[in-house]
Motif scaffolding. Structure first.
Motif, short mmCIF file in Angstrom:
data_model
loop_
_atom_site.label_atom_id
_atom_site.label_comp_id
_atom_site.label_asym_id
_atom_site.label_seq_id
_atom_site.Cartn_x
_atom_site.Cartn_y
_atom_site.Cartn_z
N ASP A 139 -1.20 -4.05 15.39
CA ASP A 139 -1.61 -5.29 14.72
C ASP A 139 -2.30 -4.99 13.38
O ASP A 139 -2.03 -5.66 12.38
CB ASP A 139 -2.56 -6.08 15.62
N TYR A 140 -3.16 -3.99 13.38
CA TYR A 140 -3.88 -3.66 12.14
C TYR A 140 -2.91 -3.14 11.08
O TYR A 140 -2.99 -3.53 9.90
CB TYR A 140 -4.96 -2.60 12.41
N TYR A 141 -1.97 -2.29 11.48
CA TYR A 141 -1.04 -1.77 10.49
C TYR A 141 -0.14 -2.88 9.96
O TYR A 141 0.16 -2.93 8.75
CB TYR A 141 -0.18 -0.64 11.07
N VAL A 142 0.29 -3.78 10.82
CA VAL A 142 1.11 -4.91 10.36
C VAL A 142 0.34 -5.73 9.34
O VAL A 142 0.88 -6.16 8.31
CB VAL A 142 1.55 -5.78 11.55
N ARG A 143 -0.95 -5.95 9.61
CA ARG A 143 -1.76 -6.70 8.64
C ARG A 143 -1.92 -5.95 7.32
O ARG A 143 -1.98 -6.57 6.26
CB ARG A 143 -3.13 -7.03 9.26
N LEU A 144 -1.96 -4.62 7.38
CA LEU A 144 -2.01 -3.84 6.14
C LEU A 144 -0.75 -4.08 5.31
O LEU A 144 -0.82 -4.30 4.09
CB LEU A 144 -2.14 -2.35 6.45
N GLU A 145 0.41 -4.06 5.97
CA GLU A 145 1.66 -4.24 5.24
C GLU A 145 1.86 -5.70 4.80
O GLU A 145 2.69 -5.95 3.92
CB GLU A 145 2.85 -3.79 6.09
N GLN A 146 1.14 -6.59 5.39
CA GLN A 146 1.22 -7.98 4.96
C GLN A 146 0.12 -8.36 3.98
O GLN A 146 0.05 -9.51 3.53
CB GLN A 146 1.16 -8.91 6.20
N GLY A 147 -0.73 -7.39 3.64
CA GLY A 147 -1.81 -7.67 2.70
C GLY A 147 -2.93 -8.50 3.27
O GLY A 147 -3.70 -9.11 2.53
N ARG A 148 -3.07 -8.51 4.60
CA ARG A 148 -4.08 -9.36 5.23
C ARG A 148 -5.25 -8.57 5.79
O ARG A 148 -6.23 -9.16 6.25
CB ARG A 148 -3.44 -10.19 6.37
N ALA A 149 -5.18 -7.25 5.78
CA ALA A 149 -6.24 -6.44 6.38
C ALA A 149 -7.36 -6.22 5.38
O ALA A 149 -7.17 -6.24 4.16
CB ALA A 149 -5.69 -5.10 6.85
N ARG A 150 -8.56 -5.99 5.90
CA ARG A 150 -9.70 -5.67 5.06
C ARG A 150 -9.59 -4.25 4.54
O ARG A 150 -8.66 -3.51 4.84
CB ARG A 150 -10.99 -5.85 5.85
#
Length: 282
Positions: free
Chosen positions: A47-58
């Protein structure tokens, strides 16, 4: 213009699964690694890596970035670019500007036997010595090396290693947008190059980064023929993004002779212009 998410996606697509111990077969349809595979290998949640690739992670930690760089097989230049992109949200570098110091121009004038110029992060020539103007066939400032390469010399005229030069320039510009993401002049240049050059568009989509600080440069000059030169880039202190670039020929080489001939032809042309002006005034 560039972001962490896009860079991660392009690097992931280039990793050979077999190289990181993942078996493959003919049914695999994904180029490179899957997102979940990158997450597993780097020790972060899917989930965290997906958010990184979507530009949504901190802001990712240094440990996460180190792990991702290892899994993606990044070299030193790519690692620095990854870390710079990750820091953009906290601190965005201001694009350099302002006039060149007179002392720099004086130093530039002391370089007499080799083309030398001062360039910024956009590859704008801010100043150049006499031989640089003769090499490129135009006065400086006014030259932008990227525009000259892709839009004005696209038929491989001056640049003997045109294909390699294009990859160097695009790799440099990728690094520049990572360091100066808010520079409107840089954004405008990239848009102009993308509109005018299919080659640029293809290379830009690859998201490769290159830091060229020295190396061979070859030119086919219309007056003196092949010039095989060595380029050295010297970062200027307290002049962020600006470099002194010197193109030298090996001693007693055909290229050294050609540079001397070019300088002499330039002097002859200057004398001819001066004579013509004197005749016109007389």
């Amino acid at each position: 213009m560039d972001d962490l998410a896009g860079f991660l996606r392009t690097r992931r697509s280039r990793v050979d699964p077999a190289a990181v111990g993942i078996p493959t077969d003919s049914r695999r349809r994904v180029q490179g690694l899957r997102r979940e595979e990158v997450a597993h290998l780097s020790g972060v949640s899917v989930d965290y890596y997906v958010r990184l690739e979507q530009g949504r992670a901190r802001q990712p930690s240094e440990q996460v970035l180190d792990a991702l760089a290892g899994v993606l097989g990044l070299d030193g230049t790519e690692r620095e670019h990854l870390y710079r992109l990750a820091r953009q949200r906290r601190r965005r570098a201001k694009a350099p500007g302002g006039r060149l110091r007179p002392e720099l121009l004086r130093v530039l004038g002391l370089v007499a036997d080799a083309p030398a110029l001062i360039m910024d992060h956009r590859l704008d020539a801010l100043a150049g010595n006499r031989l640089a103007g003769l090499l490129f066939g135009r006065p400086m400032p006014g030259l932008n090396v990227a525009r000259h390469l892709f839009l004005e010399e696209a038929e491989h005229g001056l640049y003997a290693d045109w294909d390699e030069c294009t990859m160097d320039v695009v790799g440099h510009l990728r690094l520049a947008v990572g360091e100066f993401p808010d520079d409107p002049g840089l954004a405008s240049l990239i848009g102009e190059l993308a509109m005018g050059s299919e080659r640029f568009r293809r290379l830009w989509a690859r998201a490769d980064v290159r830091a060229r600080t020295h190396g061979r440069k070859a030119y086919r000059h219309p007056l003196v023929g092949l010039l095989e030169l060595h380029q050295e880039n010297f970062a200027l202190p307290n002049e962020s993004g600006r470099e002194l670039v010197v193109l030298s020929a090996a001693p007693d080489s055909p290229s050294a002779d050609a540079l001397r001939l070019l300088a002499a032809l330039g002097s002859d042309s200057a004398e001819d212009r001066s004579t013509a002006r004197a005749r016109a005034q007389g």
